[in-house]
Design a protein around this motif. Structure first.
Motif, PDB file in Angstrom:
ATOM      1  N   ASN A  41       0.650  -0.968  -0.091  1.00  0.00           N
ATOM      2  CA  ASN A  41      -0.233   0.031  -0.144  1.00  0.00           C
ATOM      3  C   ASN A  41       0.881   1.291   0.033  1.00  0.00           C
ATOM      4  OD1 ASN A  41       0.811   0.332   2.713  1.00  0.00           O
ATOM      5  ND2 ASN A  41      -1.107  -0.425   3.693  1.00  0.00           N
ATOM      6  N   GLU A  63      -5.357  -8.662   4.323  1.00  0.00           N
ATOM      7  CA  GLU A  63      -5.966  -9.062   3.157  1.00  0.00           C
ATOM      8  C   GLU A  63      -5.432  -9.614   2.032  1.00  0.00           C
ATOM      9  OE1 GLU A  63      -9.656  -7.695  -0.149  1.00  0.00           O
ATOM     10  OE2 GLU A  63      -9.117  -6.375   1.922  1.00  0.00           O
ATOM     11  N   THR A  64      -4.326  -9.010   1.636  1.00  0.00           N
ATOM     12  CA  THR A  64      -3.362  -9.248   0.615  1.00  0.00           C
ATOM     13  C   THR A  64      -2.759 -10.538   1.089  1.00  0.00           C
ATOM     14  OG1 THR A  64      -2.963  -6.867  -0.269  1.00  0.00           O
ATOM     15  CG2 THR A  64      -1.120  -8.460  -0.645  1.00  0.00           C
ATOM     16  N   ASN A  72      -6.143  -2.388  -1.579  1.00  0.00           N
ATOM     17  CA  ASN A  72      -6.188  -3.890  -1.559  1.00  0.00           C
ATOM     18  C   ASN A  72      -6.255  -4.213  -3.298  1.00  0.00           C
ATOM     19  OD1 ASN A  72      -5.135  -4.502   0.884  1.00  0.00           O
ATOM     20  ND2 ASN A  72      -7.188  -3.931   1.689  1.00  0.00           N
ATOM     21  N   THR A  74      -0.974  -5.790   3.583  1.00  0.00           N
ATOM     22  CA  THR A  74      -2.224  -5.868   4.508  1.00  0.00           C
ATOM     23  C   THR A  74      -2.266  -7.263   4.669  1.00  0.00           C
ATOM     24  OG1 THR A  74      -3.677  -5.857   2.578  1.00  0.00           O
ATOM     25  CG2 THR A  74      -2.960  -3.585   3.599  1.00  0.00           C
TER      26      THR A  74
END
Length: 276
Positions: free
Chosen positions: A16, A24-25, A257, A22
């Protein structure tokens, strides 16, 4: 679905805007790996300042550094897929001397372990080693390892002049790539080196067809990779030139994301966002 090779750039793509991964990644990339696909980091960064992301992702696959000049699996020095293409030391020292005639703010010579510079103190920047001072270099320095790349930092408007003068002097013996962002520079590497070289090598090594390569990027140094991949994806925050040649553009930026969300849709991964 046939086995895929997913090649991911770091800055402006997987990371990011705070240069972070993150959850999520991370979880999305693990979900893709668990489906049986190969995931490879392909970055312009040297390994010394991409190691933390490689370790944090913990995918265990290959990483290509220096825009494809080095391809390896960290911790596996005997991996038979490893290659490393370096610059000639005499050329590098000549460029260090020639650099004095150019409108360059400062120069860095990158090895796999060592960093040389014509400055004792480097500006504070996430691309430089925080715990490692550079070795001051001049035309008489005896290099302790074969260099991989030379980075010349200057204002963007000075780059065309610098690039032209270097190419006039060294002709086809080198390749010059452009880095943008807050610390723009020109990167000098061996001829024929770009991220697509790493993709071609890895696709052969893993027996994955070119049409089954997905590549994600955002900048000029991603051009060959996006063009080579069977499915090249430009980030929403990427440069227009890259978007013009890509097969697709992510609906979301790297700071939203965008890579993870695109992979979730592409591979129909349903539960990552709830767990992230």
């Amino acid at each position: 679905m046939e086995k895929k090779l997913i090649a991911i750039d770091l800055d402006g793509t997987t990371l990011n805007n705070n240069s972070e991964l993150t959850q999520e990644t991370i979880k999305t990339l693990h979900a893709v790996k668990n489906l049986g696909h190969e995931v490879a980091i392909v970055t312009g960064r040297p390994y010394r300042n991409s190691k933390q992301y490689y370790d944090q992702l913990n995918l265990g696959g290959p990483i290509a550094n220096f825009n494809g000049a080095l391809c390896h699996i960290p911790g596996m020095p005997e991996w038979d897929g490893k290659y490393h293409i370096t610059l000639d030391s005499e050329f590098v020292l000549d460029l260090v001397a020639f650099n004095k005639t150019l409108p360059v703010d400062y120069l860095m010579v990158e090895g796999t372990e060592l960093v040389y510079s014509d400055m004792e103190e480097l500006p504070e920047c996430p691309y430089y080693p925080k715990d490692q001072k550079p070795i001051v270099i001049d035309k008489n320095t005896k290099l302790k390892e074969q260099p991989t790349a030379v980075a010349l930092f200057s204002d963007i408007e000075k780059q065309p002049e610098i690039k032209s003068k270097i190419l006039d002097r060294y002709d086809n013996d080198i390749e010059i790539r452009t880095w943008g962002g807050s610390f723009p520079c020109l990167e000098v590497i061996s001829p024929g080196i770009h991220k697509a070289k790493a993709l071609e090598h890895l696709s052969r090594y893993y027996g994955i067809k070119q049409e089954n390569i997905l590549a994600f990027g955002d900048e000029d140094n991603d051009m060959e990779m996006i063009e080579y991949a069977g499915h090249g994806v430009a980030m929403k925050n990427g440069i227009d030139e890259l978007k013009n040649i890509a097969n697709a553009i992510t609906p979301f930026t790297n700071d939203e994301n965008g890579l993870a969300k695109y992979l979730q849709d592409y591979f129909q991964i349903q539960d990552v966002r709830n767990r992230a």
